[in-house]
Design an enzyme around this catalytic site. Structure first.
Site, short mmCIF file in Angstrom:
data_model
loop_
_atom_site.label_atom_id
_atom_site.label_comp_id
_atom_site.label_asym_id
_atom_site.label_seq_id
_atom_site.Cartn_x
_atom_site.Cartn_y
_atom_site.Cartn_z
N ASP A 22 0.79 -1.20 -0.02
CA ASP A 22 0.06 0.03 -0.08
C ASP A 22 1.00 1.10 0.00
O ASP A 22 2.09 1.09 0.11
CB ASP A 22 -1.01 -0.05 1.37
CG ASP A 22 -1.87 1.19 1.35
OD1 ASP A 22 -2.28 1.86 0.50
OD2 ASP A 22 -2.11 1.51 2.20
N ASP A 64 -0.22 5.02 1.19
CA ASP A 64 -0.45 5.90 2.22
C ASP A 64 -0.61 5.29 3.75
O ASP A 64 -1.34 4.31 3.47
CB ASP A 64 -2.01 6.47 1.94
CG ASP A 64 -1.90 7.54 0.87
OD1 ASP A 64 -1.54 8.67 1.01
OD2 ASP A 64 -2.08 7.12 -0.37
#
Length: 218
Positions: free
Chosen positions: A9, A11
């Site tokens: 991922d 953020d």
């Protein structure tokens, strides 16, 4: 089965931007005399650009179209990233270290323009074989669409992959895709208990993650 690919991922894992997103979107909503709903922040974590902009326009009540909301907010976010990219300490080094052993992908809820800007600024553009935004698939997280799409482009099955996530919706997305899930809970925005329960490995800090620990998940 063995782990051959690791999908990150963005953020909350590589960059610590959840507070930035919240600040920008709250200020934007307030500029129109509106306020977040009680569950807006939790719901928007992991949503695609189209989904969170629709939420702000149609549910929160910002008097702009979802497309206009997206353009407004993304423009403000890009300005913030140019002046101050909040990299998580040790994240760049961890990406490069795991890339020496595994093929890397990235599955982010950020818009493509922000993904490309972050990776360029961080010097990670060439670290990932495949990068995808949830705006490029039908559904955002917690649906598994973006993770399945990255797997497909990498030419691997979900069972061959480990995913590194921090948020509730991200963890649910990776688990729904059938991956070995590594959770790095955010200190300010911790994931829900049910989402965390789907993780095969929970670590406090991304730099603590070793290639050996990833390989041992299968």
């Amino acid at each position: 089965m063995t782990i051959s690919a690791v999908i990150f991922d963005l953020d909350g894992v590589i960059i610590d931007t959840e507070q930035v997103w919240e600040d920008v979107r709250r200020s934007y909503v307030a500029s129109y005399g509106k306020s977040f709903l009680p569950d807006s922040q939790d719901r928007m974590m992991g949503m695609s650009t189209g989904e969170w902009s629709t939420h702000l326009a149609e549910e929160v009540g910002v008097p702009r179209t979802p497309a206009q909301v997206a353009d407004d907010v993304l423009g403000q976010m890009a300005l913030r990233y140019k002046s101050d990219l909040p990299l998580i300490p040790g994240a760049v080094e961890t990406v490069k270290r795991l890339g020496e052993r595994f093929t890397l992908g990235l599955a982010s809820s950020s818009a493509r323009v922000l993904i490309d800007q972050v990776l360029a600024t961080a010097g990670l553009t060439d670290a990932f074989k495949v990068t995808m935004s949830t705006e490029e698939v039908p559904r955002g997280k917690p649906a598994p669409d973006v993770y399945l799409a990255v797997c497909d482009k990498l030419g691997v099955t979900p069972e061959d992959c480990a995913a590194i996530e921090d948020s509730s919706n991200g963890l649910r997305s990776a688990a729904a895709a059938g991956m070995a899930v590594i959770a790095v809970p955010h200190g300010v925005y911790p994931p829900a208990a049910d989402a965390l329960a789907g993780a095969a490995l929970v670590i406090d800090r991304l730099p603590d993650l070793t290639a050996e620990a990833v390989a041992a998940l299968r």
